[in-house]
Design a protein around this motif. Structure first.
Motif, PDB file in Angstrom:
ATOM      1  N   ALA A 198       0.838  -1.203   0.000  1.00 11.29           N
ATOM      2  CA  ALA A 198       0.000   0.000   0.000  1.00 11.29           C
ATOM      3  C   ALA A 198       0.873   1.255   0.000  1.00 11.29           C
ATOM      4  CB  ALA A 198      -0.920  -0.002   1.212  1.00 11.29           C
ATOM      5  N   ARG A 199       1.938   1.251   0.782  1.00 15.04           N
ATOM      6  CA  ARG A 199       2.842   2.402   0.820  1.00 15.04           C
ATOM      7  C   ARG A 199       3.575   2.564  -0.507  1.00 15.04           C
ATOM      8  NH1 ARG A 199       3.347   7.219   2.945  1.00 15.04           N
ATOM      9  NH2 ARG A 199       5.498   7.813   3.190  1.00 15.04           N
ATOM     10  N   TYR A 200       3.986   1.451  -1.092  1.00  9.08           N
ATOM     11  CA  TYR A 200       4.660   1.479  -2.381  1.00  9.08           C
ATOM     12  C   TYR A 200       3.750   2.048  -3.463  1.00  9.08           C
ATOM     13  CZ  TYR A 200       6.902  -0.297  -6.614  1.00  9.08           C
ATOM     14  OH  TYR A 200       7.470  -0.394  -7.849  1.00  9.08           O
ATOM     15  N   ASP A 201       2.493   1.584  -3.493  1.00 10.01           N
ATOM     16  CA  ASP A 201       1.541   2.076  -4.484  1.00 10.01           C
ATOM     17  C   ASP A 201       1.265   3.568  -4.313  1.00 10.01           C
ATOM     18  OD1 ASP A 201       1.370  -0.439  -5.583  1.00 10.01           O
ATOM     19  OD2 ASP A 201      -0.446  -0.991  -4.466  1.00 10.01           O
ATOM     20  N   ALA A 202       1.147   4.026  -3.060  1.00  3.59           N
ATOM     21  CA  ALA A 202       0.922   5.456  -2.811  1.00  3.59           C
ATOM     22  C   ALA A 202       2.115   6.277  -3.285  1.00  3.59           C
ATOM     23  CB  ALA A 202       0.659   5.696  -1.331  1.00  3.59           C
ATOM     24  N   ASN A 203       3.323   5.793  -3.023  1.00  4.84           N
ATOM     25  CA  ASN A 203       4.523   6.502  -3.481  1.00  4.84           C
ATOM     26  C   ASN A 203       4.595   6.534  -5.001  1.00  4.84           C
ATOM     27  OD1 ASN A 203       5.497   7.196  -0.969  1.00  4.84           O
ATOM     28  ND2 ASN A 203       6.821   5.399  -0.797  1.00  4.84           N
ATOM     29  N   GLN A 204       4.264   5.419  -5.641  1.00  3.47           N
ATOM     30  CA  GLN A 204       4.319   5.378  -7.096  1.00  3.47           C
ATOM     31  C   GLN A 204       3.305   6.313  -7.732  1.00  3.47           C
ATOM     32  OE1 GLN A 204       6.675   3.950  -8.990  1.00  3.47           O
ATOM     33  NE2 GLN A 204       7.598   3.563  -7.004  1.00  3.47           N
ATOM     34  N   ARG A 205       2.104   6.422  -7.141  1.00  8.89           N
ATOM     35  CA  ARG A 205       1.118   7.386  -7.651  1.00  8.89           C
ATOM     36  C   ARG A 205       1.659   8.808  -7.549  1.00  8.89           C
ATOM     37  NH1 ARG A 205      -2.549   3.960  -5.213  1.00  8.89           N
ATOM     38  NH2 ARG A 205      -2.556   5.158  -3.275  1.00  8.89           N
TER      39      ARG A 205
END
Length: 85
Positions: free
Chosen positions: A41-48
């Protein structure tokens, strides 16, 4: 002038020797932060966020080039000039 020199050197020696105050304890593994939450979830938020920043940068650069070309400030030399004058 020569009287102040020993005082200054003495103060400098004392400040250098005060690097560690008290007893120094080396860091251990217990002091590291403990991971919490889902890494995905943190990775996806950073990628967005990173992708939004990238898209904004590309759009800003493209619009800057278009405005500069339309105003006549730059000539991109993508074709030969119409006349040699």
């Amino acid at each position: 002038m020569f009287v102040s020199r020993p005082i200054i050197t003495r103060l400098m020696q004392q400040t250098v020797r005060r690097y560690h105050q008290g007893e120094f304890k080396p860091p251990s593994m217990d002091e590291l932060p403990v991971p919490s939450g889902s890494w995905q979830a943190r990775y996806d938020a950073n990628q967005r966020r990173y992708n939004a920043t990238l898209l904004f940068g590309v759009a800003f650069a493209a619009s800057t080039i278009v405005v500069a070309k339309a105003s006549g400030l730059i000539f991109l030399n993508y074709s030969p000039p119409k006349s040699l004058d």
